[in-house]
Motif scaffolding. Structure first.
Motif, short mmCIF file in Angstrom:
data_model
loop_
_atom_site.label_atom_id
_atom_site.label_comp_id
_atom_site.label_asym_id
_atom_site.label_seq_id
_atom_site.Cartn_x
_atom_site.Cartn_y
_atom_site.Cartn_z
N ARG A 53 0.86 -1.18 0.00
CA ARG A 53 0.00 0.00 0.00
C ARG A 53 0.89 1.23 0.00
O ARG A 53 2.00 1.22 0.54
CB ARG A 53 -0.89 0.03 1.25
N THR A 54 0.41 2.32 -0.57
CA THR A 54 1.20 3.55 -0.54
C THR A 54 1.15 4.18 0.84
O THR A 54 2.07 4.90 1.23
CB THR A 54 0.71 4.56 -1.59
N GLU A 55 0.08 3.91 1.57
CA GLU A 55 -0.05 4.42 2.95
C GLU A 55 -1.07 3.59 3.70
O GLU A 55 -1.83 2.84 3.10
CB GLU A 55 -0.39 5.90 2.94
N LEU A 56 -1.05 3.73 5.03
CA LEU A 56 -1.90 2.92 5.89
C LEU A 56 -2.81 3.77 6.79
O LEU A 56 -3.03 3.45 7.95
CB LEU A 56 -1.06 1.98 6.76
N GLY A 57 -3.33 4.87 6.26
CA GLY A 57 -4.29 5.68 7.00
C GLY A 57 -3.75 6.19 8.32
O GLY A 57 -2.74 6.89 8.37
N LEU A 58 -4.44 5.84 9.41
CA LEU A 58 -4.08 6.29 10.75
C LEU A 58 -2.62 6.02 11.09
O LEU A 58 -1.94 6.86 11.68
CB LEU A 58 -4.98 5.60 11.79
N VAL A 59 -2.11 4.87 10.69
CA VAL A 59 -0.73 4.50 11.01
C VAL A 59 0.25 5.47 10.33
O VAL A 59 1.15 6.02 10.97
CB VAL A 59 -0.44 3.05 10.60
N THR A 60 0.07 5.68 9.04
CA THR A 60 0.96 6.59 8.30
C THR A 60 0.85 8.01 8.84
O THR A 60 1.86 8.69 9.04
CB THR A 60 0.63 6.55 6.80
N THR A 61 -0.36 8.46 9.11
CA THR A 61 -0.59 9.80 9.65
C THR A 61 0.13 9.95 11.00
O THR A 61 0.77 10.97 11.27
CB THR A 61 -2.09 10.07 9.81
N ALA A 62 0.02 8.93 11.86
CA ALA A 62 0.64 8.98 13.18
C ALA A 62 2.17 9.02 13.08
O ALA A 62 2.82 9.78 13.81
CB ALA A 62 0.20 7.79 14.01
N VAL A 63 2.74 8.24 12.18
CA VAL A 63 4.20 8.24 12.02
C VAL A 63 4.67 9.59 11.51
O VAL A 63 5.65 10.15 12.02
CB VAL A 63 4.67 7.10 11.09
#
Length: 170
Positions: A53-63
């Motif tokens: 995936r290019t991003e993982l929603g909450l996880v990517t936002t949190a990082v």
């Protein structure tokens, strides 16, 4: 077979790969460009086929927020680790309560986990942690305040601690 979503996030100390389960909980994370290399770190019951995936929603936002200075942004991210031992699961939860900029020693970590004599078990909990950053084993130091070990390298551990406002001796 379970499908795990994976992504690689650029950080100042190199790529951070993250694997999440169908519920969005982090199952593994580490400072590597190869998400597949994280699978063997996970308990067999949590493994699955990887889907990029290019991003993982909450996880990517949190990082990204963590990297931008919101050091507690990773705290609410759900993590799913499994072990056959009760102490490890408890110790991983205790690690999530260690605050940024306030690292503890292995002895202090054992005390926080309710087993002050279990310093080696506390160290083993750090060594077996598959969800680096989200279960912040980088916040555990040797008794003398030096870095000790870190699966992803001491340069990464030192950077993380410095980012969190605590620079230590190497």
């Amino acid at each position: 077979m379970t499908t795990l979503d994976s992504t690689v996030i650029d950080t100042p100390v190199g790529p951070l790969s993250v694997l999440t389960g169908p519920d969005g909980a982090v199952r593994a994370a580490g400072f590597t460009a190869e998400p597949a290399g994280l699978v063997p770190l996970m308990h067999p019951s949590l493994r699955g086929e990887l889907r990029d995936r290019t991003e993982l929603g909450l996880v990517t936002t949190a990082v990204r927020a963590y990297l931008d200075g919101d050091l507690t942004s990773i705290d609410p991210v759900p993590v799913a680790q499994h072990t056959d031992g009760i102490f490890l699961a408890h110790a991983w939860q205790v690690l999530r309560d260690v605050k940024p900029g306030e690292p503890v020693t292995y002895t202090g970590f054992a005390e926080l986990a309710g087993r002050p004599a279990a310093v080696r078990a506390a160290a083993a909990a750090c060594a077996r942690n598959a969800a680096a950053l989200f279960v912040p084993c980088h916040r555990v130091l040797r008794t003398d305040g030096t870095l000790g070990g870190y699966r992803w390298g001491l340069d990464v551990k030192k950077w993380l601690l410095g980012h969190e406002g605590r620079v230590t001796a190497s």
